[in-house]
Design a protein around this motif. Sequence first.
Motif, PDB file in Angstrom:
ATOM      1  N   TYR A 120      49.194 -35.511 -35.333  1.00  0.00           N
ATOM      2  CA  TYR A 120      50.159 -36.538 -35.754  1.00  0.00           C
ATOM      3  C   TYR A 120      49.448 -37.657 -36.504  1.00  0.00           C
ATOM      4  O   TYR A 120      49.889 -38.106 -37.566  1.00  0.00           O
ATOM      5  N   HIS A 124      50.345 -39.104 -40.135  1.00  0.00           N
ATOM      6  CA  HIS A 124      51.030 -40.400 -40.231  1.00  0.00           C
ATOM      7  C   HIS A 124      50.078 -41.572 -40.455  1.00  0.00           C
ATOM      8  O   HIS A 124      50.515 -42.666 -40.750  1.00  0.00           O
ATOM      9  N   SER A 129      52.421 -42.142 -31.752  1.00  0.00           N
ATOM     10  CA  SER A 129      53.253 -40.973 -31.508  1.00  0.00           C
ATOM     11  C   SER A 129      53.941 -41.011 -30.147  1.00  0.00           C
ATOM     12  O   SER A 129      53.531 -41.729 -29.241  1.00  0.00           O
ATOM     13  N   GLU A 182      61.305 -40.055 -35.557  1.00  0.00           N
ATOM     14  CA  GLU A 182      60.231 -39.790 -36.536  1.00  0.00           C
ATOM     15  C   GLU A 182      58.831 -39.924 -35.929  1.00  0.00           C
ATOM     16  O   GLU A 182      57.839 -39.521 -36.547  1.00  0.00           O
ATOM     17  N   LYS A 183      58.768 -40.462 -34.696  1.00  0.00           N
ATOM     18  CA  LYS A 183      57.454 -40.594 -34.044  1.00  0.00           C
ATOM     19  C   LYS A 183      57.152 -39.453 -33.071  1.00  0.00           C
ATOM     20  O   LYS A 183      56.092 -39.424 -32.453  1.00  0.00           O
TER      21      LYS A 183
END
Length: 399
Positions: A120, A124, A129, A182-183
């Motif tokens: 992640y 990102h 996350s 979205e996390k």
Amino acid sequence: MEKQAWMAQADRVLMHTYNRYPVVLDHGEGMYLYETDGTKYLDFAAGIAVFALGYGNEEYNASLKEQVDKLLHTSNYYYNVPAYDAAKALCDASGMDRVFFTNSGTEAMEGALKLARKYYYNRHGEADSEIIAMEHSFHGRSMGALAVTGTKKYREAFGPLIGEVRFAKFNDLESVRLLVNEKTAAIVLEAVQGEGGIYPAEPEFLKGIRKLCDEKDILLILDEVQCGMGRTGTMFAYQQYGIEPDILTSAKALGCGVPVGAFAAKEDVAAAMVPGDHGSTYGGNPFACNAVRTVFRLYEKLNLCTHVKEMGVYLWDVLEQICKEFPVVTAHRGLGLMQGLELSIPVGTVVSACMQKGCILITAGSNVIRFVPPLVVERCHVDEMAKILRETLSEISGK
Ligand SMILES: *Cc1c(COP(=O)(O)O)cnc(C)c1O
């Protein structure tokens, strides 16, 4: 020394994190365990779904002894042949591409969570996350594994645990969908919940989660520490659902008594881990990995998955019958040789009474008797267990 006095002495030095049964186990043979005083038990617990090969498998034992004389341990700074063989066998059996060996299931979960976070982070550029886990799940007792374990009593006193973890309802896809944002880095679950009470995932649920993960670029972590390694009739339970995880965890029967676990992943996910990101002194040492490669070899030689399928059906029929005979048995669930009976009376009493009659069983959740025998179990053992369980249920339920 008298057994009672000996147990009292042990209770003074061992930390009191378990309420132990008054049983002092000494050795095992096939499906049976023996106490120091010779008392014999039929084993339907397998050291909690560990001893798949039964006790005293000659080939397994000989292989361990040979490795002891060769090389017990070396560092991960060097290659060793058993580690390659074990990793290759696990990849071939699971469809994963790369493996990291650990010393337990908990550590396998810990590694899986780290890998998901790193993946992640790479995408990102931020370490913010979230993880979605399931209610009534069990993933281990370390801070990370505990943080995704969905039973409050295990977690409560030990906070703060690792950051954002949200709990969805097992077998309720909509409850998972509602938590995704979205996390979300990963969704973690057991294909068959073990400690939580033997709940197999419904096919539509697991397939739905896979689809959701694909759509939203979320990693699917399947914890097969208990339900994997042939327990349900295929090497890994997800193979019966026609899906694959991005990250898989294994332990328990992986070493069949030697403490070893693993997390494995598909190539693109595994690539997130680079030198320095993770490590373990003992993880993947030649002794543990020799056990793993021997376990895989013996599973194949004994055609163990086929045997589990047959025995799973036999156990299912026997337990269904018991379910019909005793109104205190309110439900029967499971897959292969991982089955559970839900009771309306205290399960601890039933398990203790069965033990006094010579059969070791374990509980799951608060009201389930769990049946996870060594995978080499035969019909006669199922019959022997069923006889003891029937006697016990008759006495206790007064029927
Ligand atoms: C037992 C178990 C663990 C923890 O494994 P340990 O080897 O006890 O650390 C994790 N996940 C599941 C599903 C388990 O059953």
